[in-house]
Design an enzyme around this catalytic site. Sequence first.
Site, PDB file in Angstrom:
ATOM      1  N   HIS A 161       0.837  -1.196   0.000  1.00 17.92           N
ATOM      2  CA  HIS A 161       0.000   0.000   0.000  1.00 17.92           C
ATOM      3  C   HIS A 161       0.873   1.249   0.000  1.00 17.92           C
ATOM      4  CE1 HIS A 161      -3.439  -2.535   0.700  1.00 17.92           C
ATOM      5  NE2 HIS A 161      -3.006  -2.939   1.885  1.00 17.92           N
ATOM      6  N   CYS A 211      48.467   9.326  32.548  1.00 19.67           N
ATOM      7  CA  CYS A 211      47.324  10.107  32.078  1.00 19.67           C
ATOM      8  C   CYS A 211      47.605  11.597  32.289  1.00 19.67           C
ATOM      9  CB  CYS A 211      46.054   9.724  32.826  1.00 19.67           C
ATOM     10  SG  CYS A 211      45.553   8.004  32.628  1.00 19.67           S
ATOM     11  N   SER A 269       1.459  -4.709   4.030  1.00 19.28           N
ATOM     12  CA  SER A 269       0.112  -4.829   4.592  1.00 19.28           C
ATOM     13  C   SER A 269       0.173  -5.337   6.030  1.00 19.28           C
ATOM     14  CB  SER A 269      -0.727  -5.790   3.746  1.00 19.28           C
ATOM     15  OG  SER A 269      -1.951  -6.084   4.381  1.00 19.28           O
ATOM     16  N   ASP A 289      30.208  16.388  34.992  1.00 23.45           N
ATOM     17  CA  ASP A 289      30.594  17.790  35.131  1.00 23.45           C
ATOM     18  C   ASP A 289      31.351  18.319  33.923  1.00 23.45           C
ATOM     19  OD1 ASP A 289      32.775  16.203  35.621  1.00 23.45           O
ATOM     20  OD2 ASP A 289      33.105  16.891  37.676  1.00 23.45           O
ATOM     21  N   THR A 306      33.736  17.900  47.338  1.00 22.34           N
ATOM     22  CA  THR A 306      33.716  18.538  48.658  1.00 22.34           C
ATOM     23  C   THR A 306      32.346  19.082  49.012  1.00 22.34           C
ATOM     24  OG1 THR A 306      36.021  19.169  48.343  1.00 22.34           O
ATOM     25  CG2 THR A 306      34.811  20.288  50.100  1.00 22.34           C
ATOM     26  N   ASP A 335      25.061  20.857  41.547  1.00 24.17           N
ATOM     27  CA  ASP A 335      26.443  20.465  41.272  1.00 24.17           C
ATOM     28  C   ASP A 335      26.937  19.589  42.417  1.00 24.17           C
ATOM     29  OD1 ASP A 335      29.075  20.247  40.395  1.00 24.17           O
ATOM     30  OD2 ASP A 335      29.678  22.097  41.404  1.00 24.17           O
TER      31      ASP A 335
END
Length: 767
Positions: free
Chosen positions: A265, A631, A346, A562, A462, A458
């Site tokens: 269709h 890192c 269909s 954050d 701390t 937030d």
Amino acid sequence: MWKMEKQPGALNRNPHSLNTWKAQELYYLRMQRTKEKMDHEKTEENLYQNKRRLKVCVATCNRADYSKLAPIMFGLKSHPEEFELEVVVLGSHLIDDYGNTFRMIEQDDFDIGSKLHTIVRGEDEAAMVESVGLALVKLPDVLQRLSPDILIVHGDRFDALALATAAALMNIRILHLEGGEVSGTIDDSIRHAISKLAHYHACCTRMAEQHLIAMCEDHSRILLAGCPSYDKLLSTYHRDDYMDIIKSWLGDKVKENDYIVALQHPVTTDIQHSIKIYGLMLDALISFNKRTLILFPNIDAGSKEMVRVMRKKGIEQHPNFRAVKHIPFEQFIQLLSHAGCMIGNSSCGVREAGAFGTPVINLGTRQTGRETGENVLHVRDADTHNKIYHALELQFGKRYPGSKIYGDGNAVPRILKFLSSIDLDEPLQKTFCFPPVKDTISQDIDHILETQSALAVDLGGTNLRVAIVCMQGNIVKKYTEPNPKTFEDRMHLILKMCKDAVQDAVRLNCRILGVGISTGGRVNPQEGIVLHSTKLIQEWSSVDLRTPISDALGLPVWVDNDGNCAALAERKFGHGRGVDNFVTVITGTGIGGGIIHNSELVHGSTFCAAELGHIKVSLDGPECSCGSQGCIEAFASGMALQREAKRLHDEELLKMDGMDVKLAEPITAAHLISAARKGNSKANAVLHKASLALGVGIVNILHIVNPSLVILSGVLASYYQAPVQQVMLERALFSAQSIKVVKSDLEEPALLGAASMVLDYATRRTY
């Protein structure tokens, strides 16, 4: 006789008289009981005769909906003591090009009360609208004359929408069949519109029932019945003469499971694309070279063009094809159940065919969202002949287990019982079961003049901070508390601070649109769940933040980490406004950030994109909080600088002339920077190494995502800006050396970013 009565013991002296008296007493007692029984039966008969039959009008618009309505019509007709059946026929039933299918209704021995010619020819969008209008002009006279107690409407056709609209406006109760289903295209909108007009619902699947409940329909007026067509197909498809039926349509040489049924269709929301798919389907069927029974498309906009495509390709004259306008449902069941495959879009492919396990190829988007059995192979992007041909190779000739998703063959008895239970004395006005919502402020001038605002949260290592932030990015009021160490205390404090802020917002004339939360760690923003937290926030992994806060405040809630929030803040309020591609790097206690690419925030497949602090810049550098080594965060974060400052201080190599370091004062990164500025070579060496590590990491980012701007945020941003720019000039590719590094001007990037998630949504921007 009088003397006998006056003489005690006279009867006792005559036992025959005593027996006669007892016999008469029993006779009169039996006569009295018989009379009471006859009176009771007469009363019941009068009550039965006085009980009015339910007048049910069934309106059918096309061959497809009649297959669903016919079993109900037979059921109603078989209970004349309870129901009075009226039949109205309209739509494509009365058009010669579509088989004049009203004749099969007459052949089923139903009296058609009204035939309404409601189709405006044209087979385009305008013709569909005009057909609805024509039906609305003609229906009132018919419905007023028939005056039914209830109108049964099926499905999602535009004719059915006209029926439901007319009946609702004329205060006629409506029973809608197959509401709550999802299939894609304009049909969904029409189906749901009819559901909202209908007073009662007979749905086919558990999911459809849940959808209706979610649409605020009254659960007590929803019947999970199953599909009425299953009552017929499950009881009749095991016929001994099925091969005779198949051969009558496809020729004597055809074999079971060695032919295809095709029914496609038009998709009214994308007509040209659906015509293209239709042509590709025909090409694939011609190439596949199997006997094929193809039915003409329905009367929706685009059907005329599809028929032209079929005739242009010579399908009606092709030896492998038999093109037909209509097949009686009982015969169609036999053809479908024994086919090698069905192809098209269909609904019978995803509904009825599943009952037989017939392989189905569903083309395009028309049935997107339908519940299907394992027999259905979807080819939603059917853009090539080869793709459809390959689907035919995969599906043709297979057999799958039968599926009863849409019914078990007992829908009609359930529907008849449901109809019998309808109380015509109950109010006609339907009611909706809306979920509970909090009281809203009345619409007055103060409400109109309220400042649209967000509640920003937030969650730092701390402190826990909450702020009311207006649309312009101004912080109206801020709240700060120490971040508790345990989950329970933290959640309790978040809710308390948010509730206090909401109360203050009313006094401050701020309308809170929602809550945005910025938190450390890896976050799934789609679900509002903190997946893994940083070591700074304890007991904060696998935490659902959205649900409890949204439930408590009655507000929508967004959550992200954050770093991403800092990038969102820059996009809305900072240097990132109007910039399509930029990177924000947070230089604080840790190193984080966010990436905006093509004006959208990048989350990544597992929500750890833009973990910039954990880009490795050395194979054997210092240990990072993530457990790895080398890192950026292990070299350049505030914690890393503090660690080096303490080391120098312990070795008495930190303090310089003019530096005032109190004995009880904790050593921080600020002391390291101060010492470097006063000429401390050791401190300078540490900071140079940190700047180099950060700069090299940012160069890597430039070479991967190629932003047009780098924004440094956080307490160390002002120190790192110039050294990082220098590293980029020395180490980046020439094409990336001109990219600017700027320091953020935002004082509260985490809060502003959390607020921006709410405010961007409120102004209909994409997030």
